[in-house]
Design a protein around this motif. Structure first.
Motif, PDB file in Angstrom:
ATOM      1  N   GLN A 272       3.016   8.725  10.494  1.00 15.48           N
ATOM      2  CA  GLN A 272       1.905   7.925   9.987  1.00 15.48           C
ATOM      3  C   GLN A 272       1.335   6.999  11.058  1.00 15.48           C
ATOM      4  O   GLN A 272       0.126   6.765  11.106  1.00 15.48           O
TER       5      GLN A 272
ATOM      6  N   HIS B 139      -6.842   4.081   6.334  1.00 13.56           N
ATOM      7  CA  HIS B 139      -5.514   4.697   6.352  1.00 13.56           C
ATOM      8  C   HIS B 139      -4.422   3.629   6.395  1.00 13.56           C
ATOM      9  O   HIS B 139      -3.421   3.729   5.686  1.00 13.56           O
TER      10      HIS B 139
ATOM     11  N   TRP C 209      -4.099   1.885   3.055  1.00 13.67           N
ATOM     12  CA  TRP C 209      -3.525   2.824   2.092  1.00 13.67           C
ATOM     13  C   TRP C 209      -2.009   2.937   2.292  1.00 13.67           C
ATOM     14  O   TRP C 209      -1.258   2.910   1.320  1.00 13.67           O
ATOM     15  N   ILE C 210      -1.557   3.034   3.534  1.00 18.42           N
ATOM     16  CA  ILE C 210      -0.126   3.131   3.828  1.00 18.42           C
ATOM     17  C   ILE C 210       0.594   1.852   3.367  1.00 18.42           C
ATOM     18  O   ILE C 210       1.650   1.917   2.757  1.00 18.42           O
TER      19      ILE C 210
ATOM     20  N   ARG D 165       0.661   1.605  -0.497  1.00 14.30           N
ATOM     21  CA  ARG D 165       1.445   2.670  -1.109  1.00 14.30           C
ATOM     22  C   ARG D 165       2.928   2.342  -1.128  1.00 14.30           C
ATOM     23  O   ARG D 165       3.655   2.744  -2.010  1.00 14.30           O
ATOM     24  N   ARG D 166       3.409   1.599  -0.153  1.00 13.15           N
ATOM     25  CA  ARG D 166       4.842   1.310  -0.052  1.00 13.15           C
ATOM     26  C   ARG D 166       5.147  -0.076  -0.542  1.00 13.15           C
ATOM     27  O   ARG D 166       4.749  -1.048  -0.361  1.00 13.15           O
TER      28      ARG D 166
END
Length: 50
Positions: free
Chosen positions: A24, A42, A45-46, A49-50
């Motif tokens: 990633q 991106h 989003w990463i 998401r976590r």
């Protein structure tokens, strides 16, 4: 919150702090080189998401 701010200022740094030197991270560097906005999207989003 700090990671999201870093993701907006310098997207690869935000991803690195979240996932380390993985796929990633390198994908985010490529996206940032192609355009700053795809790198930001991106990275955020990463992080979210976590």
């Amino acid at each position: 919150m700090v990671r999201i701010l870093l993701a907006i200022i310098l997207p690869p740094l935000g991803v690195f702090l979240q996932v380390g030197l993985g796929l990633q991270f390198w994908l985010n560097i490529i996206l940032t080189l192609f355009g700053y906005v795809p790198g930001i999207i991106h990275a955020v989003w990463i992080i979210l998401r976590r």
